[in-house]
Design an enzyme around this catalytic site. Structure first.
Site, short mmCIF file in Angstrom:
data_model
loop_
_atom_site.label_atom_id
_atom_site.label_comp_id
_atom_site.label_asym_id
_atom_site.label_seq_id
_atom_site.Cartn_x
_atom_site.Cartn_y
_atom_site.Cartn_z
N PRO A 186 0.81 -1.15 0.04
CA PRO A 186 0.11 0.09 0.00
C PRO A 186 1.01 1.16 0.23
O PRO A 186 0.39 2.57 -0.43
CB PRO A 186 -0.79 -0.20 1.30
CG PRO A 186 -0.07 -1.22 2.03
CD PRO A 186 0.51 -2.08 1.02
N ARG A 213 -1.32 -10.57 -20.19
CA ARG A 213 -2.21 -10.34 -21.33
C ARG A 213 -1.55 -9.24 -22.41
O ARG A 213 -1.84 -9.37 -23.56
CB ARG A 213 -3.40 -9.98 -21.12
CG ARG A 213 -3.53 -8.53 -20.31
CD ARG A 213 -4.98 -8.42 -19.91
NE ARG A 213 -6.09 -8.22 -20.76
CZ ARG A 213 -6.21 -7.19 -21.63
NH1 ARG A 213 -5.24 -6.08 -21.58
NH2 ARG A 213 -7.11 -7.18 -22.81
N ASP A 259 -8.72 -2.45 -26.86
CA ASP A 259 -9.10 -1.96 -25.40
C ASP A 259 -9.19 -0.52 -25.13
O ASP A 259 -8.49 0.26 -25.62
CB ASP A 259 -7.60 -2.36 -24.40
CG ASP A 259 -7.77 -3.63 -24.12
OD1 ASP A 259 -8.77 -4.28 -24.23
OD2 ASP A 259 -6.80 -4.26 -23.47
N GLU A 311 1.61 -7.84 8.92
CA GLU A 311 1.81 -6.58 9.02
C GLU A 311 2.80 -6.16 8.00
O GLU A 311 3.06 -5.05 7.61
CB GLU A 311 2.35 -6.33 10.41
CG GLU A 311 1.66 -6.46 11.85
CD GLU A 311 0.35 -5.95 11.39
OE1 GLU A 311 -0.03 -4.98 10.98
OE2 GLU A 311 -0.66 -7.03 11.58
C1 4G1 Z 1 -2.42 0.63 5.48
C2 4G1 Z 1 -3.45 -2.63 -0.70
C3 4G1 Z 1 -2.19 -0.86 5.39
C4 4G1 Z 1 -3.09 -3.45 0.37
C5 4G1 Z 1 -2.86 1.21 4.72
C6 4G1 Z 1 -3.04 -2.46 -1.82
C7 4G1 Z 1 -3.52 -0.77 3.47
C8 4G1 Z 1 -0.29 -4.62 -1.86
C9 4G1 Z 1 -1.50 -4.15 -1.24
C10 4G1 Z 1 -2.81 -1.37 4.51
C11 4G1 Z 1 -1.94 -4.11 0.07
C12 4G1 Z 1 -3.79 0.87 3.67
C13 4G1 Z 1 -2.11 -3.19 -2.05
C14 4G1 Z 1 -2.64 -2.83 4.16
C15 4G1 Z 1 -1.30 -5.25 1.01
C16 4G1 Z 1 1.35 -6.26 4.34
C17 4G1 Z 1 0.30 -7.51 4.10
C18 4G1 Z 1 0.34 -5.13 3.75
C19 4G1 Z 1 -1.10 -7.17 3.48
C20 4G1 Z 1 -0.95 -5.57 3.43
C21 4G1 Z 1 -4.24 1.56 2.79
C22 4G1 Z 1 -1.80 -5.01 4.73
N1 4G1 Z 1 -1.29 -3.29 -3.27
N2 4G1 Z 1 -1.73 -4.85 2.34
N3 4G1 Z 1 -1.82 -3.80 4.93
O1 4G1 Z 1 -3.72 -3.73 3.49
O2 4G1 Z 1 -0.42 -5.78 0.58
O3 4G1 Z 1 -0.38 -4.04 -3.09
#
Ligand code: 4G1
Length: 262
Positions: A93, A158, A173, A120
């Site tokens: 994120p 794709r 697309d 986490e």
């Molecule tokens: C703080 C979202 C934490 C989540 C703020 C989009 C989300 C990977 C993504 C999180 C993940 C926000 C993504 C959150 C993701 C560690 C393991 C990170 C899962 C994890 C907005 C949890 N695009 N999220 N934390 O979701 O991996 O790629």
């Protein structure tokens, strides 16, 4: 292209990469997807790849060394086929938001290594030393990076040369020109819930192309004005959008008339 994915849930990635256009691209040898489970690179009896957070609080963090060994194996496995060193991308994120321009950029690479977080996330020192870039698929909380990796694999897979047939070609697309899609219809032509727009059954291909572009422009204007700001429209497109906007205003005026009349 070769994509290596470091994940605690390899089955999920593998089942995603087996279906549809991406599955076919793999069968055709256009795309290779391999997974690496950090648990397989743990050294203790419990195959631990995660540990409690320093500083306290709930939640676990993925440990450096199982990840590091998984990454070394992924690198070594791909090194024979690929020319360049693979970039390591952490789906997170904290990353820059993925869009079609980024997808197109990634699709031109000959390999990449995707890292999926759980719990986490990953020990910050691993990110500093081993990760080249972070990419996010959107602003919401997920329980892991696997769905994000599956999105990257689908969107990038794709675009591999030969993955799509003519009907699906990437130029078709709508998004390749930065716009939303036009509406689509199929049989039956007449239905209790409405008729197919007459232009689509007219056989006039120029008129159909014009209608489709106008709808794509109009819908993007109505629903995603942010996309329209970035799309650079030529004269013809600007004229079609103006036509859509005029008709839309007239439609609203008619609706107001109907309301007051009834
Ligand atoms: C703080 C979202 C934490 C989540 C703020 C989009 C989300 C990977 C993504 C999180 C993940 C926000 C993504 C959150 C993701 C560690 C393991 C990170 C899962 C994890 C907005 C949890 N695009 N999220 N934390 O979701 O991996 O790629």
């Amino acid at each position: 292209m070769r994509i290596d994915v470091i994940t605690l849930f390899p089955d999920f990635i593998e089942s995603c990469a087996r279906i549809g256009v991406v599955g076919r691209a793999r069968e055709r040898g256009l795309l290779q997807v391999a997974t690496w489970n950090p648990r397989d690179f743990a050294t203790d009896n419990y195959r631990r790849a995660d540990e409690r957070c320093y500083g306290g609080g709930p939640g676990m963090v993925m440990m450096i060394d199982p990840l590091r060994r998984a990454l070394e194996s992924a690198r070594a496995a791909g090194a024979a086929e690929a020319q360049a060193e693979a970039k390591v991308i952490y789906l997170s994120p904290q990353g820059a938001r993925l869009d079609q321009a980024k997808v197109a950029e990634l699709a031109r690479r000959d390999r990449m290594i995707l890292l999926c977080g759980r719990y986490e996330g990953v020990d910050e020192r691993f990110l500093e030393h081993a990760v080249d870039e972070e990419i996010s698929v959107g602003d919401y909380v997920l329980s892991g990076g696997e769905l994000a990796a599956a999105i990257v694999i689908d969107a990038v897979g794709r675009l591999q040369e030969g993955a799509l047939n003519d009907a699906q070609s990437a130029e078709q697309d709508s998004f390749s020109n930065g716009l939303l899609d036009c509406p689509h219809y199929t049989r039956p032509e007449h239905h209790e819930w409405g008729d197919v727009p007459a232009v689509l059954t007219s056989g006039d291909h120029a008129a159909i192309a014009r209608w489709r572009l106008k709808q794509a422009l109009g819908r993007t204007w109505l629903r995603r004005p942010d996309l329209l700001e970035r799309a650079d429209l030529d004269k013809k497109a600007r004229a079609l959008l103006a036509e859509f906007q005029r008709e839309h205003e007239q439609g609203k005026a008619l609706d107001r008339g109907n309301e007051s009349g009834e």
